[in-house]
Design a protein around this motif. Structure first.
Motif, PDB file in Angstrom:
ATOM      1  N   UNK A 256       0.834  -1.208   0.000  1.00 45.50           N
ATOM      2  CA  UNK A 256       0.000   0.000   0.000  1.00 45.50           C
ATOM      3  C   UNK A 256       0.868   1.256   0.000  1.00 45.50           C
ATOM      4  N   UNK A 257       1.988   1.225   0.725  1.00 41.76           N
ATOM      5  CA  UNK A 257       2.909   2.356   0.748  1.00 41.76           C
ATOM      6  C   UNK A 257       3.504   2.601  -0.622  1.00 41.76           C
ATOM      7  N   UNK A 258       3.898   1.538  -1.302  1.00 45.13           N
ATOM      8  CA  UNK A 258       4.486   1.680  -2.626  1.00 45.13           C
ATOM      9  C   UNK A 258       3.501   2.325  -3.603  1.00 45.13           C
ATOM     10  N   UNK A 259       2.265   1.863  -3.588  1.00 45.97           N
ATOM     11  CA  UNK A 259       1.251   2.437  -4.457  1.00 45.97           C
ATOM     12  C   UNK A 259       0.998   3.899  -4.116  1.00 45.97           C
ATOM     13  N   UNK A 260       1.018   4.227  -2.847  1.00 43.15           N
ATOM     14  CA  UNK A 260       0.819   5.605  -2.406  1.00 43.15           C
ATOM     15  C   UNK A 260       1.901   6.514  -2.958  1.00 43.15           C
ATOM     16  N   UNK A 261       3.147   6.104  -2.843  1.00 40.34           N
ATOM     17  CA  UNK A 261       4.267   6.909  -3.330  1.00 40.34           C
ATOM     18  C   UNK A 261       4.141   7.210  -4.819  1.00 40.34           C
ATOM     19  N   UNK A 262       3.838   6.194  -5.605  1.00 37.04           N
ATOM     20  CA  UNK A 262       3.832   6.360  -7.043  1.00 37.04           C
ATOM     21  C   UNK A 262       2.593   7.101  -7.543  1.00 37.04           C
ATOM     22  N   UNK A 263       1.443   6.780  -6.991  1.00 38.17           N
ATOM     23  CA  UNK A 263       0.218   7.473  -7.393  1.00 38.17           C
ATOM     24  C   UNK A 263       0.302   8.952  -7.038  1.00 38.17           C
ATOM     25  N   UNK A 264       0.768   9.264  -5.853  1.00 34.01           N
ATOM     26  CA  UNK A 264       0.870  10.659  -5.443  1.00 34.01           C
ATOM     27  C   UNK A 264       1.771  11.455  -6.371  1.00 34.01           C
TER      28      UNK A 264
ATOM     29  N   UNK B 153     -11.358   9.722   0.090  1.00 38.35           N
ATOM     30  CA  UNK B 153     -12.048   8.681  -0.667  1.00 38.35           C
ATOM     31  C   UNK B 153     -11.452   8.519  -2.055  1.00 38.35           C
ATOM     32  N   UNK B 154     -11.199   9.629  -2.737  1.00 35.81           N
ATOM     33  CA  UNK B 154     -10.624   9.569  -4.075  1.00 35.81           C
ATOM     34  C   UNK B 154      -9.266   8.882  -4.080  1.00 35.81           C
ATOM     35  N   UNK B 155      -8.354   9.362  -3.245  1.00 35.19           N
ATOM     36  CA  UNK B 155      -6.992   8.827  -3.272  1.00 35.19           C
ATOM     37  C   UNK B 155      -6.930   7.380  -2.824  1.00 35.19           C
ATOM     38  N   UNK B 156      -7.677   7.012  -1.788  1.00 35.25           N
ATOM     39  CA  UNK B 156      -7.631   5.614  -1.352  1.00 35.25           C
ATOM     40  C   UNK B 156      -8.226   4.687  -2.402  1.00 35.25           C
ATOM     41  N   UNK B 157      -9.230   5.165  -3.129  1.00 35.86           N
ATOM     42  CA  UNK B 157      -9.754   4.356  -4.232  1.00 35.86           C
ATOM     43  C   UNK B 157      -8.703   4.144  -5.313  1.00 35.86           C
ATOM     44  N   UNK B 158      -7.888   5.159  -5.549  1.00 34.30           N
ATOM     45  CA  UNK B 158      -6.790   5.010  -6.505  1.00 34.30           C
ATOM     46  C   UNK B 158      -5.847   3.892  -6.076  1.00 34.30           C
ATOM     47  N   UNK B 159      -5.405   3.935  -4.827  1.00 36.06           N
ATOM     48  CA  UNK B 159      -4.467   2.917  -4.351  1.00 36.06           C
ATOM     49  C   UNK B 159      -5.084   1.519  -4.457  1.00 36.06           C
ATOM     50  N   UNK B 160      -6.342   1.398  -4.076  1.00 36.70           N
ATOM     51  CA  UNK B 160      -7.011   0.092  -4.073  1.00 36.70           C
ATOM     52  C   UNK B 160      -7.195  -0.447  -5.489  1.00 36.70           C
TER      53      UNK B 160
ATOM     54  N   UNK C  65      -5.475   0.204  -8.199  1.00 33.56           N
ATOM     55  CA  UNK C  65      -4.200  -0.229  -8.741  1.00 33.56           C
ATOM     56  C   UNK C  65      -3.735  -1.536  -8.123  1.00 33.56           C
ATOM     57  N   UNK C  66      -3.966  -1.676  -6.833  1.00 34.50           N
ATOM     58  CA  UNK C  66      -3.530  -2.889  -6.153  1.00 34.50           C
ATOM     59  C   UNK C  66      -4.117  -4.136  -6.765  1.00 34.50           C
ATOM     60  N   UNK C  67      -5.404  -4.065  -7.125  1.00 31.71           N
ATOM     61  CA  UNK C  67      -6.035  -5.222  -7.743  1.00 31.71           C
ATOM     62  C   UNK C  67      -5.496  -5.465  -9.143  1.00 31.71           C
ATOM     63  N   UNK C  68      -5.391  -4.396  -9.936  1.00 30.59           N
ATOM     64  CA  UNK C  68      -4.922  -4.543 -11.307  1.00 30.59           C
ATOM     65  C   UNK C  68      -3.488  -5.049 -11.384  1.00 30.59           C
ATOM     66  N   UNK C  69      -2.665  -4.654 -10.447  1.00 30.63           N
ATOM     67  CA  UNK C  69      -1.249  -5.002 -10.499  1.00 30.63           C
ATOM     68  C   UNK C  69      -0.902  -6.234  -9.683  1.00 30.63           C
ATOM     69  N   UNK C  70      -1.910  -6.928  -9.189  1.00 28.92           N
ATOM     70  CA  UNK C  70      -1.687  -8.220  -8.585  1.00 28.92           C
ATOM     71  C   UNK C  70      -1.086  -8.221  -7.206  1.00 28.92           C
ATOM     72  N   UNK C  71      -1.374  -7.210  -6.405  1.00 34.73           N
ATOM     73  CA  UNK C  71      -0.854  -7.194  -5.036  1.00 34.73           C
ATOM     74  C   UNK C  71      -1.410  -8.403  -4.274  1.00 34.73           C
ATOM     75  N   UNK C  72      -0.531  -9.236  -3.787  1.00 34.09           N
ATOM     76  CA  UNK C  72      -0.953 -10.468  -3.125  1.00 34.09           C
ATOM     77  C   UNK C  72      -1.711 -10.201  -1.832  1.00 34.09           C
TER      78      UNK C  72
ATOM     79  N   UNK D 227      -6.753  -7.771   2.189  1.00 36.65           N
ATOM     80  CA  UNK D 227      -6.324  -8.432   3.420  1.00 36.65           C
ATOM     81  C   UNK D 227      -5.740  -7.367   4.337  1.00 36.65           C
ATOM     82  N   UNK D 228      -5.147  -7.779   5.420  1.00 36.04           N
ATOM     83  CA  UNK D 228      -4.623  -6.845   6.410  1.00 36.04           C
ATOM     84  C   UNK D 228      -3.630  -5.871   5.777  1.00 36.04           C
ATOM     85  N   UNK D 229      -3.887  -4.582   5.947  1.00 38.62           N
ATOM     86  CA  UNK D 229      -2.997  -3.556   5.424  1.00 38.62           C
ATOM     87  C   UNK D 229      -3.331  -3.097   4.032  1.00 38.62           C
ATOM     88  N   UNK D 230      -4.231  -3.794   3.329  1.00 34.43           N
ATOM     89  CA  UNK D 230      -4.549  -3.432   1.955  1.00 34.43           C
ATOM     90  C   UNK D 230      -6.032  -3.668   1.680  1.00 34.43           C
ATOM     91  N   UNK D 231      -6.874  -2.661   1.917  1.00 29.74           N
ATOM     92  CA  UNK D 231      -8.320  -2.832   1.717  1.00 29.74           C
ATOM     93  C   UNK D 231      -8.694  -3.002   0.255  1.00 29.74           C
TER      94      UNK D 231
END
Length: 305
Positions: free
Chosen positions: A41-49, A127-134, A136-143, A147-151
């Motif tokens: 989640x941190x990695x996605x935050x850094x890059x999206x921001x 809401x906007x930014x957290x939706x962005x992180x989420x 991307x996480x699904x599209x990019x295959x975040x395991x 789950x815990x730490x990644x809604x």
């Protein structure tokens, strides 16, 4: 574009560059060492921001103005800020008409430069930014997704999200251009940027595209983002499935424009560090982050609202 083609594109974006490890997992390990939900989640935050507000970490290979900055695309002026600051009635929260929503209502760029979505968890910006992180996480295959730490992703499908924005080819193209700058700032090659841009065009850049599964939890959804009449028509159009046969009325302007201010990315973090526990993007880590930066940067346009 048929559903099979959409799956193929998403597979390309989410697959590993090697050893059948997802893009998300590979670069979380490379940059943040421990491959867990929090670090993904941190990695996605850094890059999206970075894509949203421009450069704010060091080092970087080139300047990234960010999608909130005015610019031009093939000679046409582009200003995407009104879609974020409530200057246009372009949000889909008004039922059969667009409404004005300020998505920069909780600190603007300031919390993003601290690797956060916003200052609080009750704002439109959060809401906007957290939706962005989420998303991307699904599209990019975040395991660790869902789950815990990644809604899990809690937003709407792409066509609904952009139903009253009337985005045209210049706006879409300008965004993809900014994505390219963001990607190359992390060391992505021009060939890789072109590959990602082409995938984005096929999935989101055509008008009246047929439904396809992008977020599995949502099932089949409509996904056109470029819905203006000047957007290229999908090779397999299903315009009748979209409101007004796939065309969108130009969103109405409102008087309030967030006091006329534009969040900027000035005041970058100290050289060689980010705000995420002093993570340093140097040497091999920058090179290894290239593919992740390109893919995450490229997909951010899909989640304006």
């Amino acid at each position: 574009m048929h559903s099979f083609a959409a799956f193929a594109i998403l597979s390309t974006l989410g697959s590993a560059l090697a050893q059948n490890v997802s893009i998300c997992d590979k670069y979380t390990t490379a940059l943040l060492k421990d491959n867990n939900g929090t670090n993904q989640y941190t990695l996605l935050t850094l890059l999206v921001n970075t894509v949203v507000i421009g450069n704010y970490t060091q080092p970087n290979k080139n300047a990234v103005p960010g999608i909130l900055t005015n610019g031009t695309y093939k000679g046409e002026d582009v200003n995407l800020l009104p879609y974020f600051n409530g200057a246009l009635k372009s949000s889909n929260r008004g039922g059969s008409s667009g409404v004005s929503v300020n998505f920069l209502d909780d600190g603007g760029a300031a919390p993003l430069k601290e690797n956060k979505p916003s200052n609080t968890e009750t704002s439109h910006q959060y809401k906007l930014l957290t939706h962005l992180y989420q998303f991307f996480g699904k599209l990019l295959g975040c395991s660790a997704y869902n789950s815990s730490g990644f809604p899990a992703y809690g937003g709407r499908d792409m066509a609904s999200s952009h139903a009253f924005m009337d985005l045209d080819t210049a706006q879409f193209g300008y965004f993809v251009e900014q994505v390219g700058l963001a990607a190359t700032s992390f060391g992505v090659t021009e060939d890789d940027v072109t590959t990602v841009a082409n995938a984005l065009q096929k999935l989101f850049g055509y008008r009246c595209s047929p439904n396809a599964t992008v977020i599995p939890e949502q099932g089949m959804t409509l996904n056109s983002i470029c819905q203006n009449a000047d957007c290229p028509l999908d090779p397999n159009p299903t315009c009748a499935a979209y409101p007004n046969n796939g065309t969108v009325m130009e969103p109405q302007a409102v008087n309030a424009t967030n006091n006329g201010t534009t969040p900027t990315s000035s005041g970058t973090t100290p050289s060689g560090t980010t705000s995420a526990g002093g993570t340093e993007f140097t040497g091999a880590a920058v090179a290894q982050s290239a593919g992740m930066a390109a893919l995450i940067g490229g997909l951010v346009f899909a989640m304006f609202v």
